[in-house]
Scaffold this motif. Structure first.
Motif, PDB file in Angstrom:
ATOM      1  N   MET A  12       0.844  -1.197   0.000  1.00 32.78           N
ATOM      2  CA  MET A  12       0.000   0.000   0.000  1.00 32.78           C
ATOM      3  C   MET A  12       0.875   1.242   0.000  1.00 32.78           C
ATOM      4  O   MET A  12       1.922   1.274   0.639  1.00 32.78           O
ATOM      5  N   ASP A  13       0.426   2.261  -0.713  1.00 32.10           N
ATOM      6  CA  ASP A  13       1.106   3.552  -0.720  1.00 32.10           C
ATOM      7  C   ASP A  13       1.293   4.019   0.730  1.00 32.10           C
ATOM      8  O   ASP A  13       0.329   4.112   1.493  1.00 32.10           O
ATOM      9  N   PRO A  14       2.536   4.309   1.147  1.00 33.33           N
ATOM     10  CA  PRO A  14       2.759   4.737   2.538  1.00 33.33           C
ATOM     11  C   PRO A  14       1.954   5.975   2.918  1.00 33.33           C
ATOM     12  O   PRO A  14       1.504   6.108   4.061  1.00 33.33           O
ATOM     13  N   LEU A  15       1.770   6.882   1.967  1.00 30.47           N
ATOM     14  CA  LEU A  15       0.977   8.077   2.258  1.00 30.47           C
ATOM     15  C   LEU A  15      -0.491   7.716   2.475  1.00 30.47           C
ATOM     16  O   LEU A  15      -1.152   8.271   3.359  1.00 30.47           O
ATOM     17  N   LEU A  16      -0.999   6.800   1.670  1.00 27.81           N
ATOM     18  CA  LEU A  16      -2.374   6.341   1.866  1.00 27.81           C
ATOM     19  C   LEU A  16      -2.505   5.656   3.222  1.00 27.81           C
ATOM     20  O   LEU A  16      -3.476   5.886   3.961  1.00 27.81           O
ATOM     21  N   ALA A  44      -3.499   7.814  -7.610  1.00 31.97           N
ATOM     22  CA  ALA A  44      -3.161   8.510  -6.369  1.00 31.97           C
ATOM     23  C   ALA A  44      -4.392   9.147  -5.743  1.00 31.97           C
ATOM     24  O   ALA A  44      -4.306  10.156  -5.052  1.00 31.97           O
ATOM     25  N   ALA A  45      -5.558   8.547  -5.976  1.00 34.41           N
ATOM     26  CA  ALA A  45      -6.803   9.034  -5.385  1.00 34.41           C
ATOM     27  C   ALA A  45      -7.687   7.834  -5.083  1.00 34.41           C
ATOM     28  O   ALA A  45      -7.834   6.935  -5.921  1.00 34.41           O
ATOM     29  N   TRP A  46      -8.267   7.832  -3.871  1.00 32.62           N
ATOM     30  CA  TRP A  46      -9.054   6.693  -3.410  1.00 32.62           C
ATOM     31  C   TRP A  46     -10.344   7.172  -2.782  1.00 32.62           C
ATOM     32  O   TRP A  46     -10.498   8.323  -2.401  1.00 32.62           O
ATOM     33  N   ARG A  47     -11.259   6.216  -2.638  1.00 30.24           N
ATOM     34  CA  ARG A  47     -12.556   6.489  -2.022  1.00 30.24           C
ATOM     35  C   ARG A  47     -12.797   5.480  -0.913  1.00 30.24           C
ATOM     36  O   ARG A  47     -12.582   4.279  -1.078  1.00 30.24           O
ATOM     37  N   ALA A  49       0.358  12.884  -2.861  1.00 30.46           N
ATOM     38  CA  ALA A  49       1.291  13.504  -3.812  1.00 30.46           C
ATOM     39  C   ALA A  49       2.696  13.460  -3.236  1.00 30.46           C
ATOM     40  O   ALA A  49       2.883  13.496  -2.008  1.00 30.46           O
ATOM     41  N   THR A  50       3.667  13.376  -4.131  1.00 30.37           N
ATOM     42  CA  THR A  50       5.073  13.380  -3.713  1.00 30.37           C
ATOM     43  C   THR A  50       5.883  14.470  -4.402  1.00 30.37           C
ATOM     44  O   THR A  50       6.900  14.903  -3.870  1.00 30.37           O
ATOM     45  N   GLU A  51       5.452  14.913  -5.585  1.00 36.08           N
ATOM     46  CA  GLU A  51       6.167  15.990  -6.275  1.00 36.08           C
ATOM     47  C   GLU A  51       5.883  17.316  -5.581  1.00 36.08           C
ATOM     48  O   GLU A  51       4.740  17.572  -5.170  1.00 36.08           O
ATOM     49  N   PRO A  52       6.899  18.194  -5.460  1.00 39.32           N
ATOM     50  CA  PRO A  52       6.705  19.445  -4.702  1.00 39.32           C
ATOM     51  C   PRO A  52       5.508  20.269  -5.144  1.00 39.32           C
ATOM     52  O   PRO A  52       4.746  20.767  -4.299  1.00 39.32           O
ATOM     53  N   ALA A  53       5.318  20.439  -6.460  1.00 34.91           N
ATOM     54  CA  ALA A  53       4.199  21.260  -6.935  1.00 34.91           C
ATOM     55  C   ALA A  53       2.866  20.613  -6.581  1.00 34.91           C
ATOM     56  O   ALA A  53       1.899  21.296  -6.202  1.00 34.91           O
ATOM     57  N   ASP A  54       2.783  19.288  -6.687  1.00 35.35           N
ATOM     58  CA  ASP A  54       1.543  18.586  -6.367  1.00 35.35           C
ATOM     59  C   ASP A  54       1.269  18.607  -4.868  1.00 35.35           C
ATOM     60  O   ASP A  54       0.115  18.717  -4.443  1.00 35.35           O
ATOM     61  N   VAL A  55       2.329  18.498  -4.064  1.00 35.08           N
ATOM     62  CA  VAL A  55       2.177  18.596  -2.610  1.00 35.08           C
ATOM     63  C   VAL A  55       1.625  19.969  -2.236  1.00 35.08           C
ATOM     64  O   VAL A  55       0.694  20.091  -1.424  1.00 35.08           O
ATOM     65  N   VAL A 113      -8.948  17.040   5.969  1.00 33.81           N
ATOM     66  CA  VAL A 113      -7.840  16.705   6.854  1.00 33.81           C
ATOM     67  C   VAL A 113      -6.637  16.445   5.973  1.00 33.81           C
ATOM     68  O   VAL A 113      -6.767  15.890   4.881  1.00 33.81           O
ATOM     69  N   SER A 114      -5.454  16.860   6.432  1.00 35.77           N
ATOM     70  CA  SER A 114      -4.252  16.629   5.628  1.00 35.77           C
ATOM     71  C   SER A 114      -3.100  16.250   6.536  1.00 35.77           C
ATOM     72  O   SER A 114      -3.150  16.432   7.755  1.00 35.77           O
ATOM     73  N   GLY A 115      -2.051  15.706   5.936  1.00 30.84           N
ATOM     74  CA  GLY A 115      -0.880  15.323   6.704  1.00 30.84           C
ATOM     75  C   GLY A 115       0.338  15.204   5.805  1.00 30.84           C
ATOM     76  O   GLY A 115       0.220  15.170   4.580  1.00 30.84           O
ATOM     77  N   ARG A 116       1.503  15.149   6.435  1.00 33.09           N
ATOM     78  CA  ARG A 116       2.767  15.019   5.725  1.00 33.09           C
ATOM     79  C   ARG A 116       3.451  13.715   6.135  1.00 33.09           C
ATOM     80  O   ARG A 116       3.305  13.250   7.256  1.00 33.09           O
ATOM     81  N   LEU A 117       4.199  13.163   5.196  1.00 33.49           N
ATOM     82  CA  LEU A 117       5.049  12.015   5.468  1.00 33.49           C
ATOM     83  C   LEU A 117       6.280  12.167   4.587  1.00 33.49           C
ATOM     84  O   LEU A 117       6.187  12.047   3.367  1.00 33.49           O
ATOM     85  N   GLY A 118       7.410  12.476   5.205  1.00 35.63           N
ATOM     86  CA  GLY A 118       8.605  12.759   4.426  1.00 35.63           C
ATOM     87  C   GLY A 118       8.366  13.964   3.537  1.00 35.63           C
ATOM     88  O   GLY A 118       7.879  15.007   3.989  1.00 35.63           O
ATOM     89  N   ASP A 119       8.679  13.823   2.254  1.00 38.16           N
ATOM     90  CA  ASP A 119       8.460  14.920   1.304  1.00 38.16           C
ATOM     91  C   ASP A 119       7.061  14.901   0.716  1.00 38.16           C
ATOM     92  O   ASP A 119       6.702  15.798  -0.050  1.00 38.16           O
ATOM     93  N   GLY A 120       6.265  13.891   1.035  1.00 40.02           N
ATOM     94  CA  GLY A 120       4.937  13.768   0.461  1.00 40.02           C
ATOM     95  C   GLY A 120       3.850  14.323   1.360  1.00 40.02           C
ATOM     96  O   GLY A 120       4.093  14.760   2.486  1.00 40.02           O
ATOM     97  N   ALA A 121       2.626  14.288   0.837  1.00 39.65           N
ATOM     98  CA  ALA A 121       1.478  14.778   1.595  1.00 39.65           C
ATOM     99  C   ALA A 121       0.236  14.002   1.181  1.00 39.65           C
ATOM    100  O   ALA A 121       0.167  13.425   0.096  1.00 39.65           O
TER     101      ALA A 121
END
Length: 274
Positions: free
Chosen positions: A1-5, A27-30, A39-45, A69-77
Motif C-alpha cells: 500500500m502507498d505509505p501516504l495512503l 493517487a486518489a481513493w474512495r 502527492a510526492t512531487e513538490p508542486a503537487d504537494v 484533513v491533511s498530513g505530511r510524510l517525508g516529502d509527500g502529503a
C-alpha cells in the motif's frame, strides 16, 4: 500500500480497504466517508495542501459543508475530504435528458438558479472557485447545489501556490482564453467574477445539451489546445443553443444566453433567484 495512503487511513482511523476513485486514478481513493489523494512531487504537494486550507476556510465561513484533513510524510502529503452524497451536474442532466418530465425541467431551472446563487455567495466573500465545470458542480439528494474540487480555489487571504492558468477549457470565458493565448506562458491570468459567471452558464449549457458549449471542435487529431482557445476567444465555431437544446425552455435559455455572452460587461453579475 502507498505509505501516504496508509498514513491517511491511520490518521483517520479507517479500517476498511479503500478503492481507487476511478480506474484511471493511481493517487486518489474512495472510502465510505472520505476521498483521499496523495502527492510526492513538490508542486503537487503544494496544491494538495492548498486545497486542504481552502476547504477548511470555506467550511469555517459556511460556504462549503465538507471538512478536510491533511498530513505530511517525508516529502509527500495526503489530503482527505469528506465525501458528499449526490451526483454531478453532468450526470444529473444525462438522466434528465432521458426523462424530460415537467417536474425534471422545473427542477433543472431551480438547480440552475441555486448554482448561480452559490457562486454569487462565493464572490461576495472574495472567493474564486477557479474550475467551474459540470463535473465540479454537485447536486445533492435534495437538489441543493455544492461545488467540489477546490484545488484552484483562491482568495486574497489564500492565494494559489502557482500562477492561475485557467480551468476546464470548454467552460473558459473568452477573455480568459485571450489572456492565455496572448500573455506570457508563465503569467497568471486574473479570474474575474464575470469570467466565473460565464463558466457557470457554459457548464449549465454543456450539461443540459450534452454538447461542448464554446466550439463544435474537440481536442484531437488536427485540433490543438490553442485551436480550442482561439475558438473560445472568437466564437467562430460556436453553435446556437437552439441547435443543441434537448427541449425548449425560454427561462433556462435566457439564463444561459445572458451569462455566456462574449462581452463580460453585458453578463448579469448575479442572475440568480430562488
Amino acid at each position: 500500500m502507498d505509505p501516504l495512503l496508509a498514513a491517511a487511513l491511520e490518521s483517520l482511523g479507517i479500517a476498511e480497504d479503500p478503492r481507487p476513485l476511478t480506474r484511471d486514478h493511481s493517487a486518489a481513493w474512495r472510502t465510505r466517508h472520505w476521498k483521499i489523494r496523495t502527492a510526492t512531487e513538490p508542486a503537487d504537494v503544494a496544491a494538495l495542501l492548498h486545497e486542504a486550507r481552502a476547504v477548511a476556510l470555506l467550511r469555517d465561513r459556511e460556504l462549503h459543508p465538507a471538512g478536510a484533513v491533511s498530513g505530511r510524510l517525508g516529502d509527500g502529503a495526503w489530503i482527505a475530504i469528506a465525501w458528499r452524497p449526490g451526483t454531478t451536474l453532468w450526470d444529473w442532466c444525462v438522466a434528465a435528458r432521458r426523462t424530460a418530465t415537467p417536474g425534471t425541467r422545473a427542477s433543472l431551472r431551480r438547480i440552475a438558479h441555486r448554482a448561480f446563487a452559490l457562486l454569487a455567495a462565493l464572490h461576495a466573500a472574495g472567493w474564486r472557485h477557479g474550475d467551474i465545470q459540470p463535473a465540479n458542480i454537485l447536486i445533492t439528494p435534495g437538489n441543493a447545489v455544492e461545488f467540489i474540487d477546490h484545488d484552484l480555489a483562491h482568495h486574497p487571504d489564500l492565494p494559489l501556490p502557482r500562477p492561475y492558468r485557467g480551468g476546464m477549457d470548454q467552460s473558459t470565458a473568452p477573455e480568459i482564453a485571450r489572456e492565455l493565448l496572448h500573455g506570457r506562458p508563465d503569467a497568471a491570468v486574473t479570474l474575474t467574477e464575470a469570467a466565473e459567471v460565464y463558466s457557470m452558464g457554459a457548464s449549465l449549457r454543456w450539461a443540459w445539451t450534452g454538447h461542448a458549449p464554446a466550439t463544435t471542435r474537440l481536442l484531437g487529431p488536427g485540433v490543438t489546445a490553442e485551436d480550442i482557445l482561439r475558438d473560445i476567444a472568437t466564437g467562430r465555431h460556436r453553435a446556437t443553443l437552439a441547435a443543441h437544446r434537448p427541449w425548449a425552455d425560454p427561462e433556462l435559455e435566457a439564463l444561459i444566453e445572458t451569462t455566456t455572452t462574449r462581452d463580460p460587461a453585458r453578463r448579469a453579475p448575479n442572475p440568480a433567484r430562488r
